[in-house]
Write a protein that holds these residues in place. Structure first.
Motif, PDB file in Angstrom:
ATOM      1  N   GLY A 106       0.803  -1.216   0.000  1.00  0.00           N
ATOM      2  CA  GLY A 106       0.000   0.000   0.000  1.00  0.00           C
ATOM      3  C   GLY A 106       0.837   1.268   0.000  1.00  0.00           C
ATOM      4  N   ASN A 107       2.085   1.198   0.455  1.00  0.00           N
ATOM      5  CA  ASN A 107       2.929   2.389   0.491  1.00  0.00           C
ATOM      6  C   ASN A 107       3.721   2.564  -0.799  1.00  0.00           C
ATOM      7  OD1 ASN A 107       4.530   0.171   0.851  1.00  0.00           O
ATOM      8  ND2 ASN A 107       5.810   1.065   2.462  1.00  0.00           N
ATOM      9  N   VAL A 136      -1.408  -1.622   4.644  1.00  0.00           N
ATOM     10  CA  VAL A 136      -2.396  -0.536   4.642  1.00  0.00           C
ATOM     11  C   VAL A 136      -2.120   0.442   5.782  1.00  0.00           C
ATOM     12  CG1 VAL A 136      -4.869  -0.016   4.872  1.00  0.00           C
ATOM     13  CG2 VAL A 136      -4.126  -2.019   3.565  1.00  0.00           C
ATOM     14  N   MET A 139       0.069   3.346   4.693  1.00  0.00           N
ATOM     15  CA  MET A 139      -0.400   4.221   3.606  1.00  0.00           C
ATOM     16  C   MET A 139      -0.648   5.632   4.142  1.00  0.00           C
ATOM     17  SD  MET A 139      -3.150   1.736   1.667  1.00  0.00           S
ATOM     18  CE  MET A 139      -3.705   3.080   0.607  1.00  0.00           C
ATOM     19  N   GLU A 140      -0.444   6.581   3.258  1.00  0.00           N
ATOM     20  CA  GLU A 140      -0.755   7.969   3.610  1.00  0.00           C
ATOM     21  C   GLU A 140      -2.260   8.149   3.656  1.00  0.00           C
ATOM     22  OE1 GLU A 140       1.127  10.599   0.920  1.00  0.00           O
ATOM     23  OE2 GLU A 140       3.175  10.020   1.475  1.00  0.00           O
ATOM     24  N   ARG A 141      -2.713   8.919   4.633  1.00  0.00           N
ATOM     25  CA  ARG A 141      -4.150   9.165   4.753  1.00  0.00           C
ATOM     26  C   ARG A 141      -4.594  10.150   3.676  1.00  0.00           C
ATOM     27  NH1 ARG A 141      -5.949   7.769   9.894  1.00  0.00           N
ATOM     28  NH2 ARG A 141      -4.670   6.034  10.620  1.00  0.00           N
ATOM     29  N   GLU A 144      -6.869   9.811  -1.858  1.00  0.00           N
ATOM     30  CA  GLU A 144      -6.219   8.886  -2.782  1.00  0.00           C
ATOM     31  C   GLU A 144      -6.171   7.476  -2.198  1.00  0.00           C
ATOM     32  OE1 GLU A 144      -2.006   8.387  -5.230  1.00  0.00           O
ATOM     33  OE2 GLU A 144      -2.512  10.295  -4.239  1.00  0.00           O
ATOM     34  N   ALA A 145      -5.862   7.375  -0.905  1.00  0.00           N
ATOM     35  CA  ALA A 145      -5.826   6.064  -0.254  1.00  0.00           C
ATOM     36  C   ALA A 145      -7.224   5.461  -0.190  1.00  0.00           C
ATOM     37  CB  ALA A 145      -5.237   6.200   1.143  1.00  0.00           C
ATOM     38  N   LEU A 148      -8.275   4.090  -3.536  1.00  0.00           N
ATOM     39  CA  LEU A 148      -7.600   2.818  -3.823  1.00  0.00           C
ATOM     40  C   LEU A 148      -8.294   1.676  -3.102  1.00  0.00           C
ATOM     41  CD1 LEU A 148      -5.283   1.136  -4.995  1.00  0.00           C
ATOM     42  CD2 LEU A 148      -3.898   1.790  -3.016  1.00  0.00           C
ATOM     43  N   LEU A 149      -8.578   1.834  -1.812  1.00  0.00           N
ATOM     44  CA  LEU A 149      -9.212   0.773  -1.037  1.00  0.00           C
ATOM     45  C   LEU A 149     -10.646   0.499  -1.492  1.00  0.00           C
ATOM     46  CD1 LEU A 149      -7.934   1.616   2.556  1.00  0.00           C
ATOM     47  CD2 LEU A 149      -7.118  -0.175   1.012  1.00  0.00           C
ATOM     48  N   HIS A 192     -10.775   2.595   9.381  1.00  0.00           N
ATOM     49  CA  HIS A 192     -11.608   2.521   8.164  1.00  0.00           C
ATOM     50  C   HIS A 192     -12.914   1.811   8.506  1.00  0.00           C
ATOM     51  CE1 HIS A 192      -8.176   3.762   5.685  1.00  0.00           C
ATOM     52  NE2 HIS A 192      -7.435   2.872   6.361  1.00  0.00           N
TER      53      HIS A 192
END
Length: 567
Positions: A106-107, A136, A139-141, A144-145, A148-149, A192
């Protein structure tokens, strides 16, 4: 195995029957077998390590753990390690029945994901690809994240699942998988909440089970049909290869009789094994008789090797000191016998061609019919070709006799020749009269012109004596008579030579082949040697038997799937 029904245990295919309950030992065995197969230089191998894990708390899944894609060789890896790994991965994921797990951190920028790239190469429309996003928690908050999810950035038909795995520090500190799963569930619930129900390793496991079940349901009819077809092929192969022979005498008799019957069928054109790539057997003999021999006869020039000088000298020499009142028959007979003799090589050549085709038919039929027994095949082939060879000399002699017969007596009273001969004789008689019609003069002038052109010997010197009008007509008439009589002989040979070959070679062979093979091969002392199977046939039967066993097991498994819910 029953003692492990309440726990978790594993079994390796290369150590079949040995149960592993300590998964630290499982990891060690994987490392040991990897080094055994691929070496200790971080290389790869296409040879898989088969591991079965049994548990009452896990779904039924078959997973193939492929090597991670790499760009730069490390350790002792070869320079083309990237290509090797990609080819290995593609060999699995290009299978239309495979579900692809495209695992991407994820990164990492999803646009540069090697896993997604390979998956799209094998599955352009994403119909059998499920994306798995790891790390996950790193990953940057932001939007965009979330995109993707949610599967917006990377749309795949089977969906996208995010997971949080143990880090290397977690593994070193001894965090268990259960603890990691609990921590993963808390992470998604906290960070999430809207996606938590469709994220995590537990959801991924269940999702894969559902996908696999649906995929099996989709492929099941085709798999059943394919397995059934393959079973039929293997059963037919085993049936063709035959079973162990106990009564060897009757077996040899049956093999010889069926071989001779097959040979006759190939000659007569009603074989069950008709070739589609080339003509052979009886059809090839017909082609030799009609196209090869017949066409060669038709194209053979009756005046081959005969010059005008030869004809004139023959006419003059046959007259001696007194000129003949009519066409000199002696000159005609001498010349036509010479021309008939030129057909000798052509007629004998068709005998040799027929012999070659019959020998080839024996060899091909033996190879196909006695494939299982090399010694019997070799013995039958030798006996058959020896029998055929015995008929070659009598057949050639008969053809020689036919030509000698035609040369021995020139039948000028032949119905197809007699009327032409009389017409030409009458014409020669009337040539002493002073007048000729315009057509006769024109025809004779043309013929004389041709004769004059041929009045040169091979050395280029002109013939000293000019032809008289009488000589010109005689030469012309003899040439025409030779052509007419040669045409009759050509038709007779075109009919009699094939008949000779069919009687002396083909009919004799089909009639005597069975009795010859029985007399030479049906010897009790030879039974064991003749019926010794070839190594190739033995190996083919073993392969076919193993394949049939595997296909029977596959059919049993596929049949059992009918009782599963949803199938």
């Amino acid at each position: 195995v029953s003692t492990q029904s309440t726990g978790i245990w594993a079994e390796f295919l290369h150590r079949k029957g040995e149960i592993f309950t300590d998964f630290e030992l499982v990891k060690q065995e994987i490392s040991i077998d990897t080094e055994r197969v691929a070496g200790n230089t971080k290389g790869i191998s296409a040879v898989p390590i088969h591991l079965k894990i049994f548990s009452n708390s896990t779904p039924n899944l078959t997973l193939i753990d492929l090597p991670g894609l790499t760009k730069v060789p490390v350790g002792g890896q070869p320079e083309d390690i990237e290509t090797q790994i990609e080819q290995l991965v593609l060999s699995y994921v290009e299978n239309e029945n495979a579900i692809i797990l495209a695992i991407t951190p994820g990164n990492q920028d999803i646009a540069t994901s090697d896993a997604i790239k390979v998956a799209r190469k094998a599955d352009p429309f994403g119909e059998r690809t499920i994306a798995v996003i790891t790390k996950v928690d790193l990953m940057e908050r932001g939007a965009e994240a979330m995109n993707l999810l949610k599967g917006i950035t990377l749309p795949v038909k089977l969906g996208l699942v995010g997971v949080v795995n143990r880090s290397q520090i977690d593994i070193e500190e001894g965090k268990t998988i259960k603890q990691a799963l609990d921590q993963e569930e808390k992470y998604f619930s906290k960070n999430h909440p809207n996606l938590a129900m469709k994220m995590g390793t537990s959801y991924l496991s269940g999702r894969l089970s559902v996908i696999l079940m649906g995929h099996v349901k989709k492929c099941l009819p085709g798999l059943r049909s394919r397995v059934s077809h393959m079973r039929g092929v293997q059963e037919a192969t085993i049936n063709d290869l035959g079973t162990t022979i106990t009564k060897k005498g009757p077996a040899i008799l049956e093999l010889i009789n069926t071989f001779c019957e097959e040979f006759r069928c190939v000659i007569n054109g009603n074989s069950n094994n008709i070739q589609t790539t080339e003509i052979s057997g009886g059809a090839k003999l017909f082609y030799i008789f009609q196209d090869t021999f017949g066409k060669a006869l038709e194209e053979f020039d009756p005046m081959t090797g005969l010059t005008l000088s030869d004809v004139r000298h023959a006419v003059r020499n046959s007259m001696g000191t007194r000129p003949s009142l009519f066409v000199p028959e002696i000159a005609f007979e001498m010349l036509v016998k010479r021309q008939i003799g030129l057909l000798r090589d052509l007629c004998l050549r068709v005998v040799d061609l027929s012999y070659d085709e019959l020998a080839n038919t024996i060899s091909v039929t033996c190879s196909r019919h006695f494939e299982r027994f090399d010694n019997l095949k070799s013995a039958a082939m030798t006996s058959g070709i020896n029998l055929l060879s015995e008929r070659l000399a009598p057949t050639r002699q008969m053809v020689e006799n036919l030509l000698n017969i035609e040369q021995g007596y020139i039948n000028t009273n032949h119905p197809d020749f007699m009327y032409r001969y009389r017409a030409m004789s009458d014409r020669l008689k009337s040539s002493s009269e002073p007048s000729h019609d315009a057509a006769s003069v024109s025809s004779m002038t043309s013929r004389i012109s041709i004769c004059d052109q041929r009045e040169r010997t091979d050395s280029g010197k002109e013939i000293d004596h000019k032809l008289t009008k009488r000589e010109r007509e005689e030469v012309q008439m003899i040439e025409q008579l030779i052509v007419q009589y040669f045409t009759i002989i050509r038709k007779q040979l075109q009919d009699s030579i094939p008949k000779t070959i069919m009687f002396f070679m083909v009919a004799f062979l089909t009639k005597s082949l069975s009795s010859t093979l029985i007399s030479e091969l049906y010897v009790e002392e030879k039974f064991d040697e003749l019926l010794q199977e070839s190594e190739l046939v033995r190996k083919k039967r073993e392969r076919a038997t193993k394949m049939l066993t595997a296909l029977n097991e596959a059919q049993r498994v596929l049949s059992s799937l009918r009782d599963m819910p949803g199938l």
